[in-house]
Enzyme design. Structure first.
Site, PDB file in Angstrom:
ATOM      1  N   ILE A 155       0.842  -1.202   0.000  1.00  0.00           N
ATOM      2  CA  ILE A 155       0.000   0.000   0.000  1.00  0.00           C
ATOM      3  C   ILE A 155       0.880   1.256   0.000  1.00  0.00           C
ATOM      4  O   ILE A 155       0.683   2.173  -0.812  1.00  0.00           O
ATOM      5  CB  ILE A 155      -0.957  -0.011   1.220  1.00  0.00           C
ATOM      6  CG1 ILE A 155      -1.943  -1.176   1.094  1.00  0.00           C
ATOM      7  CG2 ILE A 155      -1.709   1.323   1.332  1.00  0.00           C
ATOM      8  CD1 ILE A 155      -2.750  -1.471   2.340  1.00  0.00           C
ATOM      9  N   THR A 232      -4.431   4.966   7.744  1.00  0.00           N
ATOM     10  CA  THR A 232      -5.415   4.021   7.192  1.00  0.00           C
ATOM     11  C   THR A 232      -4.961   2.585   7.477  1.00  0.00           C
ATOM     12  O   THR A 232      -5.447   1.653   6.840  1.00  0.00           O
ATOM     13  CB  THR A 232      -5.574   4.204   5.658  1.00  0.00           C
ATOM     14  OG1 THR A 232      -4.292   4.021   5.042  1.00  0.00           O
ATOM     15  CG2 THR A 232      -6.127   5.558   5.294  1.00  0.00           C
ATOM     16  N   SER A 233      -4.014   2.423   8.423  1.00  0.00           N
ATOM     17  CA  SER A 233      -3.475   1.070   8.651  1.00  0.00           C
ATOM     18  C   SER A 233      -4.177   0.356   9.795  1.00  0.00           C
ATOM     19  O   SER A 233      -5.053  -0.478   9.567  1.00  0.00           O
ATOM     20  CB  SER A 233      -1.977   1.134   8.894  1.00  0.00           C
ATOM     21  OG  SER A 233      -1.324   1.263   7.651  1.00  0.00           O
ATOM     22  N   ARG A 234      -3.787   0.659  11.001  1.00  0.00           N
ATOM     23  CA  ARG A 234      -4.458   0.096  12.175  1.00  0.00           C
ATOM     24  C   ARG A 234      -4.491   1.185  13.237  1.00  0.00           C
ATOM     25  O   ARG A 234      -3.501   1.909  13.434  1.00  0.00           O
ATOM     26  CB  ARG A 234      -3.719  -1.134  12.716  1.00  0.00           C
ATOM     27  CG  ARG A 234      -3.936  -2.400  11.909  1.00  0.00           C
ATOM     28  CD  ARG A 234      -5.387  -2.919  12.008  1.00  0.00           C
ATOM     29  NE  ARG A 234      -5.630  -4.103  11.196  1.00  0.00           N
ATOM     30  CZ  ARG A 234      -6.093  -4.084   9.944  1.00  0.00           C
ATOM     31  NH1 ARG A 234      -6.369  -2.942   9.345  1.00  0.00           N
ATOM     32  NH2 ARG A 234      -6.310  -5.208   9.298  1.00  0.00           N
ATOM     33  N   ASP A 258      -8.906   6.291   9.053  1.00  0.00           N
ATOM     34  CA  ASP A 258      -9.894   5.303   8.619  1.00  0.00           C
ATOM     35  C   ASP A 258      -9.982   4.189   9.656  1.00  0.00           C
ATOM     36  O   ASP A 258     -10.792   3.290   9.521  1.00  0.00           O
ATOM     37  CB  ASP A 258      -9.469   4.731   7.251  1.00  0.00           C
ATOM     38  CG  ASP A 258     -10.510   3.783   6.676  1.00  0.00           C
ATOM     39  OD1 ASP A 258     -11.680   4.199   6.565  1.00  0.00           O
ATOM     40  OD2 ASP A 258     -10.165   2.627   6.357  1.00  0.00           O
ATOM     41  N   GLU A 263     -11.935   0.744  17.679  1.00  0.00           N
ATOM     42  CA  GLU A 263     -13.018   0.745  16.691  1.00  0.00           C
ATOM     43  C   GLU A 263     -13.950  -0.458  16.779  1.00  0.00           C
ATOM     44  O   GLU A 263     -15.089  -0.389  16.320  1.00  0.00           O
ATOM     45  CB  GLU A 263     -12.443   0.840  15.267  1.00  0.00           C
ATOM     46  CG  GLU A 263     -11.725  -0.417  14.805  1.00  0.00           C
ATOM     47  CD  GLU A 263     -11.190  -0.304  13.379  1.00  0.00           C
ATOM     48  OE1 GLU A 263     -10.526   0.697  13.070  1.00  0.00           O
ATOM     49  OE2 GLU A 263     -11.435  -1.228  12.583  1.00  0.00           O
ATOM     50  N   HIS A 295     -13.322   2.596   8.629  1.00  0.00           N
ATOM     51  CA  HIS A 295     -12.616   1.428   8.085  1.00  0.00           C
ATOM     52  C   HIS A 295     -13.187   1.024   6.714  1.00  0.00           C
ATOM     53  O   HIS A 295     -13.599  -0.112   6.509  1.00  0.00           O
ATOM     54  CB  HIS A 295     -12.671   0.249   9.065  1.00  0.00           C
ATOM     55  CG  HIS A 295     -11.463  -0.638   8.950  1.00  0.00           C
ATOM     56  ND1 HIS A 295     -10.783  -1.119  10.047  1.00  0.00           N
ATOM     57  CD2 HIS A 295     -10.801  -1.138   7.876  1.00  0.00           C
ATOM     58  CE1 HIS A 295      -9.771  -1.864   9.637  1.00  0.00           C
ATOM     59  NE2 HIS A 295      -9.774  -1.892   8.328  1.00  0.00           N
ATOM     60  N   GLN A 296     -13.203   1.996   5.815  1.00  0.00           N
ATOM     61  CA  GLN A 296     -13.759   1.738   4.486  1.00  0.00           C
ATOM     62  C   GLN A 296     -12.706   1.807   3.381  1.00  0.00           C
ATOM     63  O   GLN A 296     -13.039   1.699   2.200  1.00  0.00           O
ATOM     64  CB  GLN A 296     -14.887   2.744   4.179  1.00  0.00           C
ATOM     65  CG  GLN A 296     -14.390   4.176   3.962  1.00  0.00           C
ATOM     66  CD  GLN A 296     -15.469   5.104   3.429  1.00  0.00           C
ATOM     67  OE1 GLN A 296     -16.257   5.642   4.186  1.00  0.00           O
ATOM     68  NE2 GLN A 296     -15.510   5.297   2.117  1.00  0.00           N
ATOM     69  N   ALA A 297     -11.425   1.964   3.778  1.00  0.00           N
ATOM     70  CA  ALA A 297     -10.402   2.155   2.738  1.00  0.00           C
ATOM     71  C   ALA A 297     -10.353   0.971   1.768  1.00  0.00           C
ATOM     72  O   ALA A 297     -10.086   1.137   0.583  1.00  0.00           O
ATOM     73  CB  ALA A 297      -9.037   2.382   3.377  1.00  0.00           C
ATOM     74  N   PHE A 298     -10.617  -0.219   2.279  1.00  0.00           N
ATOM     75  CA  PHE A 298     -10.538  -1.426   1.434  1.00  0.00           C
ATOM     76  C   PHE A 298     -11.764  -1.579   0.541  1.00  0.00           C
ATOM     77  O   PHE A 298     -11.789  -2.438  -0.342  1.00  0.00           O
ATOM     78  CB  PHE A 298     -10.453  -2.677   2.330  1.00  0.00           C
ATOM     79  CG  PHE A 298     -11.777  -2.990   2.991  1.00  0.00           C
ATOM     80  CD1 PHE A 298     -12.205  -2.289   4.092  1.00  0.00           C
ATOM     81  CD2 PHE A 298     -12.614  -3.967   2.464  1.00  0.00           C
ATOM     82  CE1 PHE A 298     -13.438  -2.543   4.684  1.00  0.00           C
ATOM     83  CE2 PHE A 298     -13.848  -4.243   3.051  1.00  0.00           C
ATOM     84  CZ  PHE A 298     -14.254  -3.524   4.160  1.00  0.00           C
TER      85      PHE A 298
HETATM   86  P1  NAD Z   1       2.776  -4.860   3.633  1.00  0.00           P
HETATM   87  O1  NAD Z   1       3.128  -6.009   4.522  1.00  0.00           O
HETATM   88  O2  NAD Z   1       2.863  -5.028   2.166  1.00  0.00           O
HETATM   89  O3  NAD Z   1       3.658  -3.588   4.038  1.00  0.00           O
HETATM   90  C1  NAD Z   1       3.904  -3.224   5.354  1.00  0.00           C
HETATM   91  C2  NAD Z   1       5.276  -2.570   5.375  1.00  0.00           C
HETATM   92  O4  NAD Z   1       5.500  -2.103   6.706  1.00  0.00           O
HETATM   93  C3  NAD Z   1       6.415  -3.535   5.029  1.00  0.00           C
HETATM   94  O5  NAD Z   1       7.238  -2.985   4.025  1.00  0.00           O
HETATM   95  C4  NAD Z   1       7.175  -3.683   6.336  1.00  0.00           C
HETATM   96  O6  NAD Z   1       8.582  -3.890   6.164  1.00  0.00           O
HETATM   97  C5  NAD Z   1       6.873  -2.350   7.000  1.00  0.00           C
HETATM   98  N1  NAD Z   1       7.109  -2.346   8.446  1.00  0.00           N
HETATM   99  C6  NAD Z   1       6.949  -3.345   9.323  1.00  0.00           C
HETATM  100  N2  NAD Z   1       7.294  -2.930  10.550  1.00  0.00           N
HETATM  101  C7  NAD Z   1       7.680  -1.633  10.430  1.00  0.00           C
HETATM  102  C8  NAD Z   1       8.163  -0.664  11.332  1.00  0.00           C
HETATM  103  N3  NAD Z   1       8.324  -0.956  12.633  1.00  0.00           N
HETATM  104  N4  NAD Z   1       8.470   0.565  10.859  1.00  0.00           N
HETATM  105  C9  NAD Z   1       8.326   0.856   9.546  1.00  0.00           C
HETATM  106  N5  NAD Z   1       7.879  -0.030   8.637  1.00  0.00           N
HETATM  107  C10 NAD Z   1       7.571  -1.261   9.079  1.00  0.00           C
HETATM  108  O7  NAD Z   1       1.304  -4.429   4.073  1.00  0.00           O
HETATM  109  P2  NAD Z   1       0.253  -3.593   3.206  1.00  0.00           P
HETATM  110  O8  NAD Z   1      -0.564  -4.523   2.398  1.00  0.00           O
HETATM  111  O9  NAD Z   1       0.940  -2.464   2.566  1.00  0.00           O
HETATM  112  O10 NAD Z   1      -0.693  -3.061   4.381  1.00  0.00           O
HETATM  113  C11 NAD Z   1      -0.258  -2.104   5.323  1.00  0.00           C
HETATM  114  C12 NAD Z   1      -1.270  -2.050   6.452  1.00  0.00           C
HETATM  115  O11 NAD Z   1      -2.502  -1.511   5.939  1.00  0.00           O
HETATM  116  C13 NAD Z   1      -1.681  -3.438   6.970  1.00  0.00           C
HETATM  117  O12 NAD Z   1      -0.841  -3.852   7.989  1.00  0.00           O
HETATM  118  C14 NAD Z   1      -3.086  -3.252   7.442  1.00  0.00           C
HETATM  119  O13 NAD Z   1      -3.058  -3.065   8.839  1.00  0.00           O
HETATM  120  C15 NAD Z   1      -3.560  -1.981   6.755  1.00  0.00           C
HETATM  121  N6  NAD Z   1      -4.747  -2.169   5.927  1.00  0.00           N
HETATM  122  C16 NAD Z   1      -5.799  -1.350   6.125  1.00  0.00           C
HETATM  123  C17 NAD Z   1      -6.941  -1.490   5.344  1.00  0.00           C
HETATM  124  C18 NAD Z   1      -8.143  -0.573   5.511  1.00  0.00           C
HETATM  125  O14 NAD Z   1      -9.212  -0.864   4.958  1.00  0.00           O
HETATM  126  N7  NAD Z   1      -8.024   0.528   6.219  1.00  0.00           N
HETATM  127  C19 NAD Z   1      -6.993  -2.485   4.379  1.00  0.00           C
HETATM  128  C20 NAD Z   1      -5.871  -3.299   4.183  1.00  0.00           C
HETATM  129  C21 NAD Z   1      -4.742  -3.144   4.960  1.00  0.00           C
END
Ligand code: NAD
Length: 332
Positions: A155, A232-234, A258, A263, A295-298
């Site tokens: 992402i 938008t991650s966690r 998001d 949540e 939590h609608q980004a996906f």
């Molecule tokens: P990914 O595994 O492809 O990428 C995560 C990156 O974070 C990796 O490059 C990893 O090396 C890096 N990382 C790990 N620990 C780290 C740290 N301490 N400091 C810096 N970087 C670090 O994951 P992705 O598919 O890109 O997804 C990222 C996040 O997005 C997921 O973990 C998930 O929680 C979130 N997500 C949210 C939604 C949503 O609807 N809001 C949907 C999908 C995923």
């Protein structure tokens, strides 16, 4: 295979029924969230299908195992809500959908940035009330700004590409730099430097014990005055209470989220007739420079179709022993 499908919503049925037409699993949909109290609904189901706010703590996993469940098929990428050691202990495998549409999340991230910058959420309401004043709606050009991207996996890398297209410079931080981002000109720097220099900081790393409250009071104090923060991650990557204090002092100029650390029980539900009990969350909603989506980004058609396809393939591969099974944790 018999699948007990928790936290089911109409859109889940639509996409899973369509994907299942080609596979033929026996799916029973439950609207309830999976918790240790509702886990007994899954008795007799060899697999359960769960989403991000289902509670897969040790007590729930133990009940699932006692009812004969052998596979937890997550219909999401993150697995921070699953007690993996309990799953191993009780012989339950855990599978996930490692990638569905990173574009969906990256594009939503940029939507939050643009909306917050140009105050689209405020302009929308104003214009509907016949207020065409521009006071308070001043934004900035993204071109030439420094965007800090924390986590440049699937992402984050797309966010880098999109922001590069806007004419931004990108600072990146990751435990494992991504050559594709380096090719686009992203400069990898330590987190503290990224925070001190960026005009916008956006988080794309997973939630782990190391990244919990990655953005806390000390790190917020390092950031540029008026910085925009996007998550938008966690939710728990950000200490929300510290973020509210930083919004009050102006250290944070805008916050787009998001995801929210508390949540579960809030998002994905219609609570419009209830009084929300979470005072931290409701405080956030009162601030004009905060934009929250639930939590609608996906949530795009492409992502839902892929999630359904990969989840059902995980179940099939587990059942037959052939095909691709994206295991997080094998049974022991
Ligand atoms: P990914 O595994 O492809 O990428 C995560 C990156 O974070 C990796 O490059 C990893 O090396 C890096 N990382 C790990 N620990 C780290 C740290 N301490 N400091 C810096 N970087 C670090 O994951 P992705 O598919 O890109 O997804 C990222 C996040 O997005 C997921 O973990 C998930 O929680 C979130 N997500 C949210 C939604 C949503 O609807 N809001 C949907 C999908 C995923």
């Amino acid at each position: 295979m018999k699948i007990g499908f928790f936290s089911a919503r109409p859109y889940d049925r639509q996409f899973f029924d369509a994907a299942n037409a080609a596979v033929g699993h026996d799916i029973e949909y439950f609207e309830d969230r999976l918790t240790h109290q509702t886990a007994s609904l899954a008795a007799g189901f060899e697999s359960v299908c769960c989403f991000v706010n289902d509670d897969l703590g040790a007590a729930a996993v133990e009940r699932l195992a006692a009812g004969g469940t052998r596979l937890i098929a997550l219909r999401c990428a993150g697995f921070n809500h699953v007690d993996l050691s309990a799953a191993r202990r009780f012989g339950v495998a855990v599978a996930r959908v490692p990638a569905y549409s990173p574009n969906a999340v990256a594009e939503h991230t940029v939507a939050l940035m643009l909306a917050l910058n140009r105050k689209i959420h405020r302009a929308y309401n104003r214009v509907r009330e016949g207020n065409f004043s521009l006071d308070g709606l001043l934004g900035f050009d993204f071109a030439g700004k420094l965007i800090g991207v924390v986590g440049t996996g699937q992402i984050g890398a797309i966010v880098v590409r999109i922001m590069h297209g806007f004419g931004c410079c990108v600072l990146a931080h990751d435990v494992q730099p991504n050559p594709e981002c380096e090719r686009l000109g992203a400069l990898y720097v330590p987190l503290e430097e990224l925070l001190a220099r960026s005009d916008v900081v956006t988080l794309h790393c997973p939630l782990t014990p190391q990244t919990r409250h990655l953005i806390n009071a000390e790190r917020l104090a390092l950031m540029k005055a008026g910085v925009m923060l996007i998550n938008t991650s966690r939710g728990a990557l950000v200490d929300t209470r510290a973020a509210i204090l930083a919004l009050k002092t102006g250290r944070l100029g805008a916050l787009g989220i998001d995801v929210y650390e508390e949540e579960s029980g809030l998002f994905f539900e219609d609570l419009s007739n209830r009084v929300i009990q979470d005072d931290v969350f409701t405080r956030l909603l009162t601030l004009p420079n905060v934009l929250v989506t639930g939590h609608q980004a996906f949530f795009t058609a492409e992502a839902l179709a892929k999630i359904a396809e990969v989840t059902l393939e995980n179940v099939r591969a587990f059942e037959t022993g052939s095909g691709t099974l994206h295991l997080v944790s094998p049974p022991t």
